[in-house]
Design a protein around this motif. Structure first.
Motif, short mmCIF file in Angstrom:
data_model
loop_
_atom_site.label_atom_id
_atom_site.label_comp_id
_atom_site.label_asym_id
_atom_site.label_seq_id
_atom_site.Cartn_x
_atom_site.Cartn_y
_atom_site.Cartn_z
N THR A 191 0.85 -1.19 0.00
CA THR A 191 0.00 0.00 0.00
C THR A 191 0.88 1.24 0.00
O THR A 191 1.82 1.33 0.79
CB THR A 191 -0.90 0.03 1.25
OG1 THR A 191 -1.76 -1.11 1.21
CG2 THR A 191 -1.75 1.30 1.28
N ASP A 192 0.59 2.16 -0.89
CA ASP A 192 1.27 3.46 -0.88
C ASP A 192 0.24 4.53 -0.56
O ASP A 192 -0.86 4.52 -1.11
CB ASP A 192 1.91 3.76 -2.24
CG ASP A 192 3.08 2.83 -2.53
OD1 ASP A 192 3.73 2.39 -1.57
OD2 ASP A 192 3.33 2.54 -3.70
N VAL A 193 0.61 5.43 0.33
CA VAL A 193 -0.33 6.47 0.77
C VAL A 193 0.21 7.83 0.35
O VAL A 193 1.39 8.12 0.55
CB VAL A 193 -0.51 6.43 2.30
CG1 VAL A 193 -1.39 7.58 2.78
CG2 VAL A 193 -1.11 5.09 2.71
N ASP A 195 -0.55 11.88 0.79
CA ASP A 195 -1.30 13.00 1.35
C ASP A 195 -1.10 14.19 0.42
O ASP A 195 0.02 14.65 0.22
CB ASP A 195 -0.81 13.31 2.77
CG ASP A 195 -1.37 12.30 3.75
OD1 ASP A 195 -2.60 12.08 3.71
OD2 ASP A 195 -0.60 11.71 4.51
N SER A 282 -13.46 5.80 -6.18
CA SER A 282 -12.43 4.77 -6.32
C SER A 282 -12.14 4.46 -7.78
O SER A 282 -13.00 4.57 -8.65
CB SER A 282 -12.73 3.52 -5.50
OG SER A 282 -14.02 3.06 -5.70
N HIS A 297 -7.92 4.79 -4.00
CA HIS A 297 -9.08 5.19 -3.23
C HIS A 297 -8.77 6.55 -2.62
O HIS A 297 -7.70 6.75 -2.05
CB HIS A 297 -9.30 4.11 -2.16
CG HIS A 297 -10.40 4.41 -1.23
ND1 HIS A 297 -10.20 4.60 0.11
CD2 HIS A 297 -11.72 4.58 -1.44
CE1 HIS A 297 -11.36 4.87 0.68
NE2 HIS A 297 -12.30 4.86 -0.23
N ARG A 307 -6.41 12.36 0.88
CA ARG A 307 -5.48 11.25 0.99
C ARG A 307 -5.85 10.20 -0.06
O ARG A 307 -6.98 9.79 -0.16
CB ARG A 307 -5.54 10.63 2.39
CG ARG A 307 -4.73 9.34 2.47
CD ARG A 307 -4.63 8.85 3.89
NE ARG A 307 -3.70 9.70 4.64
CZ ARG A 307 -3.28 9.39 5.87
NH1 ARG A 307 -3.71 8.31 6.48
NH2 ARG A 307 -2.43 10.18 6.48
N GLN A 308 -4.84 9.82 -0.83
CA GLN A 308 -5.04 8.77 -1.83
C GLN A 308 -4.30 7.54 -1.35
O GLN A 308 -3.12 7.60 -1.02
CB GLN A 308 -4.50 9.25 -3.17
CG GLN A 308 -4.67 8.21 -4.25
CD GLN A 308 -4.51 8.82 -5.63
OE1 GLN A 308 -4.38 10.02 -5.79
NE2 GLN A 308 -4.52 7.99 -6.64
N THR A 309 -5.02 6.41 -1.31
CA THR A 309 -4.42 5.15 -0.88
C THR A 309 -4.38 4.23 -2.08
O THR A 309 -5.39 4.06 -2.77
CB THR A 309 -5.28 4.52 0.23
OG1 THR A 309 -5.53 5.52 1.23
CG2 THR A 309 -4.58 3.36 0.88
N ASP A 311 -3.45 0.38 -3.31
CA ASP A 311 -3.11 -1.00 -2.95
C ASP A 311 -2.79 -1.77 -4.22
O ASP A 311 -3.59 -1.78 -5.16
CB ASP A 311 -4.31 -1.68 -2.26
CG ASP A 311 -4.69 -1.01 -0.95
OD1 ASP A 311 -3.81 -0.44 -0.29
OD2 ASP A 311 -5.89 -1.05 -0.60
N THR A 331 4.37 4.99 -8.30
CA THR A 331 4.43 5.81 -7.09
C THR A 331 5.41 6.97 -7.25
O THR A 331 5.10 8.11 -6.89
CB THR A 331 4.81 4.93 -5.89
OG1 THR A 331 3.68 4.13 -5.56
CG2 THR A 331 5.19 5.76 -4.68
#
Lengths: 389, 387
Positions: A191-193, A195, A282, A297, A307-309, A311, A331
Motif C-alpha cells: 500500500t502506498d499512501v 497526502d 475509487s 481510493h 489522501r489517496q491510498t 493497494d 508511485t
C-alpha cells in the motif's frame, strides 16, 4: 465560515451544463468552499457506496476490519452465522470508538466502560445495568449500515435507502474480473499512501488524457512509446471504463521504451491498460504487463487536502523485481507528476481572475476530449444542486 | 467568534483623534473575521510590492509573486509594456508560470494552453473540435501594475488612485537620502517567519519602545539621539532619527556596528508605504533595506528584508550594518511582537491607550495611530462608534 458572495465567482458567459460539449468546468470556488464540502459530505460520502476493505481480511467468523469515511467510523465483522455486517464503530453508551484496526473477536468490548457487543451488534453486557432503572440491553444495539461485497472488496453505504451496489455497477465487477487475467489468484503486495494538498475532486477531474502528453511525456506521443495516444471511455450511469491501448507494434518488436521491466509474452500479459472508475471516489487500474491490478481510493482529509491510498495486487508473492518496478514507477514517477499538477491547480483556483474554464469536449469524444471529467463533475453538480442548472 | 472577544473597554476606544485614541481592540490581532475583512479591503485593494524592475528589463522578462492566496505574473511585452495578470491558466485554473525568467510564450504545464506576453491565448490543443470555442474568450485576467523607483507594484482592484499619485515623491526622497540610489543592487534577502499578526509589525512605528528594546542604539551614550521625526502624508510617511555626534566621533559610547564620523548617510531614515512596506536607510555607505511583510494566517507573518547596497563587492562596514540588523535589531523587535501576540489573547486585556503627546515628540505613538486608523477605516469605514 461561509465564503462571501464576492468569492463565489462565476464566468460571465460560460456555465456548467449537463451537455458535456457545451459545459464549463465546475466553478473554482467548488474546490475551496466549506458549504460545498459540507454538501458533498451529506449528499455524496454519506449516501454512496464507499470502499472499506478487502474480503481477504474477513474470511472467518469473528474476522473484523475498521475504516473511516471522513469523520464516520465503520466496523465490518463476519458473524458466527457467516454473515457480513457493518456498523458505526461506536459504543452506544458514550460514543467512544469501539474497535481499532483489524483482527478476530467474538465480543467487542468498549475500552471506556466495558460495554460488550457480539458480532451481530447486540449488546450482551453493560456493567451495573441491573441497578439502572428501566435499562434494557436491547435498546442499545449497534447502529447498522449497508454492506456489500464487490470484486473481492467490501463496500458500505451509510444511507439505508441506497440501491444495491450490484444494481448500480454490477457490470464493472464482471468486466474487471473477466479482463484481468487470473484475477482470483492475485495477491496483495503493498500500500502506498499519498497526502495531497488539493481538494479531492481534482483527482477525478484528471480522468482525461488531454494532459497526458504534457504531464506524462514519457508514456505517450513518442516514437518508442509503449502506449498509443488513446483514452476510450465507455460510460455508464455510475461507473466507466477507460481503455488505454498499448502500442503493439512497438511492444512486439521490442522497440517500446517500457518504464518498468516486465515480460511481454504469455497468456497472463495485459497488452493494454484499463482504468475503471466507480462513482464517486475509487479507481481500479490494471496496468500493461503481467497480470496486476491496483485500487486507488481517495478521501478528503479537509477542504483543501485529500489522501489517496493505492493497494497493489500481483500474481507473485513476494512480488518479482518487475512487479516492484511497476509499483515504484507509478508511485515515484507517474503519481508525482499528477500530484504536482493537482496541487498547482489548488493553488491557482483561488485567483480572483479565474472563475471557471471550458471543458474541452469534442464531438468524436477523441482521446484528448475531457468528457470523462464532465461525467464526474456532472454527478458532483447534481449531488450538490440537484437537477438545477 | 465568541461575543466576549467583542468586549471593548467602556472608557477607552479607538478614535480618529490620535491624542484621544485607544489602541486597536485586542481581538483585531487574532480574529478570523477581521482577517477576512483585511483580505478583501486591504490586501486586495491596495498597491502591493511584487518585485524589482531589475528583473523586468527586457521584452519577455517576467516575475511571479504571491499576494496571500492570489498568484500574480508580471511580464514585459515585446512592445516594452509592463503588464500584470493573475498567474493562472483560464482552462482549469492551474498555475501558469513559476519563479522568474524570460519567455515569449507562457505554456501551462497541465494541457499546454499557450499565452503571449499580452495575455492573449494563442493556442489550445483540440480547440478546433470544441463547439463554439474562441481563443479570445480566454485572455489572461489582467491586474493593474505600476513601477515606483526600483520596484514594481500591483493592485488587484481596478478602482482607486494610481500609485504615483499616492506616493510618487518617495523616490526623490530616496535619491536625496541615499546618494548612490541608482547603483543599489539586492545583495542579500533575509527571511523571518514570525508568530504574530502582521499589524504588530507596523504598530512598532514609534520610538517609545526604542530605549527599552534597543538600549544599545538609543539611551545613555548610544549612537542615536532620542529622536523620531515623522513627516506624514495620507498613505506614506518618513521617519528620521539623528545621530549623536559625540558617540559618532568616538568621544564616548560604543558603536553598534561599524561606521565612520562622516558617511554618505548620516541620519537614519525610515519610510513607510501603506499598508505593508518599510524602507530603511541606515547610517553608513549608500544602502537601503526593503522590509516587506505579508500575513500567513491571522497569527503569523512572513517578513523579507532585501538588503540593497551600492558597492560590489560590499564594504566591510556595509556587511556589519546588515548583519547587525539581521542578528540584533530585528530579533529584538520580532521578539516583542511574538510576546504581544501571546498576550493579546488574555481575557483580562481589551485594548490599551496610544501614548500620543501634543508636541508629537520622539516618544509619541502617533505613527502607530496613523497605521491603525487606516486599518480601522478599511474595516469599518468612517464609523468610530462600534468595534
Amino acid at each position: 465560515m461561509s465564503l462571501s458572495a464576492a468569492e463565489k465567482r462565476l464566468h460571465p458567459k460560460l456555465k456548467f451544463s449537463p451537455d458535456a460539449a457545451r459545459s464549463a468546468t465546475l466553478p473554482a470556488y467548488y474546490y475551496y468552499d466549506p458549504d460545498v464540502y459540507e454538501r458533498e459530505k451529506q449528499e455524496i460520502f454519506y449516501k454512496t457506496w464507499q470502499y472499506v476493505g478487502y474480503l481477504k481480511d474477513l474470511q472467518k467468523a469473528g474476522d473484523y476490519i475498521t475504516a473511516d469515511i471522513i469523520d464516520q467510523k465503520i466496523l465490518v465483522v463476519r458473524g458466527k452465522d457467516d454473515k457480513l455486517r457493518a456498523f458505526y464503530n461506536v459504543c452506544m453508551h458514550r460514543g467512544h470508538v469501539l474497535a481499532e484496526g483489524k483482527g478476530n473477536k467474538t465480543i467487542f468490548t468498549c475500552p471506556f466502560h466495558a460495554w460488550s457487543y457480539d458480532a451481530t451488534g447486540e449488546l450482551k453486557a453493560a456493567g451495573n445495568a441491573e441497578n439502572v432503572a428501566g435499562f434494557e440491553l436491547t435498546d442499545f444495539h449497534l447502529s447498522e449500515v449497508l454492506v456489500e461485497t464487490f470484486g473481492g472488496m467490501v463496500y458500505v453505504n451509510l444511507d439505508p435507502s441506497a440501491p444495491t451496489l450490484h444494481s448500480m455497477a454490477g457490470g464493472l465487477e464482471k468486466e474487471f474480473q473477466a479482463l484481468v487475467p487470473r484475477f482470483h489468484e492475485l495477491t496483495y503486495a503493498r500500500t502506498d499512501v499519498f497526502d495531497i494538498e488539493c481538494n479531492w475532486k481534482f483527482v477525478f477531474d484528471q480522468m482525461e488524457c488531454y494532459h497526458c502528453p504534457h504531464i506524462h511525456p514519457q508514456i505517450m506521443g513518442r516514437d518508442d512509446s509503449y502506449l498509443e495516444p488513446s483514452f476510450d471511455i465507455t460510460a455508464y450511469d455510475y461507473w466507466s471504463q477507460h481503455f488505454v491501448a498499448g502500442n503493439k507494434e512497438n511492444i512486439d518488436a521490442g522497440k517500446a521504451d517500457l518504464p518498468y521491466d516486465f515480460s511481454i509474452h504469455g497468456d497472463d500479459v495485459l497488452k493494454d491498460a484499463y482504468i475503471w472508475w466507480l462513482w464517486p471516489n475509487s479507481l481500479w487500474v490494471a496496468h500493461h504487463g503481467i497480470s496486476n491490478w491496483k485500487l486507488m481510493h481517495v478521501l478528503p482529509t479537509g477542504l483543501e487536502t485529500c489522501r489517496q491510498t493505492v493497494d497493489y495486487f500481483f500474481l507473485n508473492d513476494p512480488p518479482t523485481k518487475g512487479e516492484v518496478e511497476l509499483m515504484d514507477y507509478f508511485t515515484d514517477v507517474l503519481q508525482r507528476q499528477d500530484i504536482t499538477s493537482m496541487e498547482n491547480q489548488q493553488r491557482g483556483v483561488h485567483c480572483r481572475g479565474y472563475s471557471q474554464g471550458r471543458l474541452m469536449v469534442d464531438d468524436e469524444r477523441s482521446w484528448r476530449s475531457e468528457h470523462g471529467t464532465h461525467h464526474f463533475d456532472k454527478l458532483l453538480w447534481e449531488a450538490v444542486n440537484g437537477p438545477n442548472y | 467568534m465568541a461575543t466576549e472577544s467583542l468586549v471593548v473597554t467602556p472608557k477607552s476606544r479607538f478614535h480618529p483623534d490620535p491624542e484621544l485614541s485607544a489602541t486597536l481592540p485586542g481581538y483585531y490581532y487574532h480574529d478570523a473575521d477581521i482577517y477576512e475583512h483585511e483580505k478583501q479591503e486591504i490586501w486586495f485593494k491596495t498597491w502591493q510590492f511584487a518585485g524589482y524592475i531589475s528583473d523586468l528589463q527586457d521584452p519577455g522578462d517576467y516575475i511571479t509573486a504571491d499576494l496571500l492566496d492570489q498568484k500574480i505574473l508580471v511580464s514585459r511585452g515585446k512592445d516594452g509594456t509592463l503588464r500584470a495578470f493573475y498567474n493562472v491558466c483560464m482552462h482549469r485554473g492551474h498555475i501558469l508560470a513559476e519563479g522568474k525568467g524570460n519567455k515569449s510564450i507562457f505554456t501551462c504545464p497541465f494541457h499546454a494552453w499557450s499565452y503571449d506576453t499580452t495575455g492573449a491565448l494563442k493556442a489550445a490543443g483540440n480547440a478546433e473540435n470544441v463547439a463554439g470555442f474562441r481563443l479570445e474568450d480566454f485572455t489572461l485576467s489582467e491586474v493593474r501594475v505600476e513601477q515606483l523607483g526600483h520596484m514594481v507594484f500591483v493592485n488587484l482592484s481596478p478602482e482607486g488612485p494610481a500609485l504615483s499619485d499616492i506616493c510618487g515623491d518617495i523616490v526623490s526622497e530616496f535619491r536625496a537620502t541615499v546618494p548612490r540610489y541608482d547603483d543599489l543592487y539586492n545583495y542579500r534577502r533575509d527571511r523571518y517567519d514570525v508568530k504574530a499578526n502582521w499589524k504588530l509589525a507596523f504598530d512598532q512605528m514609534e520610538c517609545y519602545h526604542c530605549p527599552v528594546l534597543h538600549p544599545q542604539i538609543m539611551g545613555k551614550d548610544a549612537y542615536l539621539e532620542p529622536s523620531f521625526e515623522i513627516t506624514a502624508h495620507e498613505f506614506w510617511s518618513t521617519h528620521l532619527t539623528r545621530g549623536n555626534k559625540k558617540v559618532i566621533s568616538g568621544e564616548k559610547g560604543d558603536l553598534p556596528y561599524d561606521f565612520g564620523p562622516d558617511e554618505e548617510i548620516n541620519n537614519s531614515a525610515i519610510w513607510w508605504i501603506w499598508p505593508n512596506l518599510i524602507f530603511v536607510a541606515h547610517r553608513g555607505p549608500s544602502n537601503l533595506k526593503t522590509m516587506h511583510i505579508v500575513p500567513d494566517g491571522p497569527e503569523r507573518f512572513i517578513m523579507h528584508i532585501d538588503n540593497f547596497l551600492a558597492d560590489d563587492p560590499p564594504q566591510e562596514k556595509s556587511l556589519s550594518n546588515i548583519n547587525y540588523n539581521r542578528d540584533v535589531l530585528q530579533p529584538q523587535d520580532l521578539g516583542a511582537m511574538a510576546q504581544q501576540q501571546l498576550g493579546l489573547h488574555a481575557r483580562g486585556y481589551f485594548q490599551g491607550r496610544l501614548m500620543v503627546d501634543k508636541e508629537r515628540t520622539w516618544r509619541s505613538e502617533h505613527g502607530t495611530h496613523h497605521f491603525d486608523r487606516l486599518v480601522w477605516e478599511a474595516i469599518n469605514g468612517s464609523n468610530y462608534e462600534t468595534a
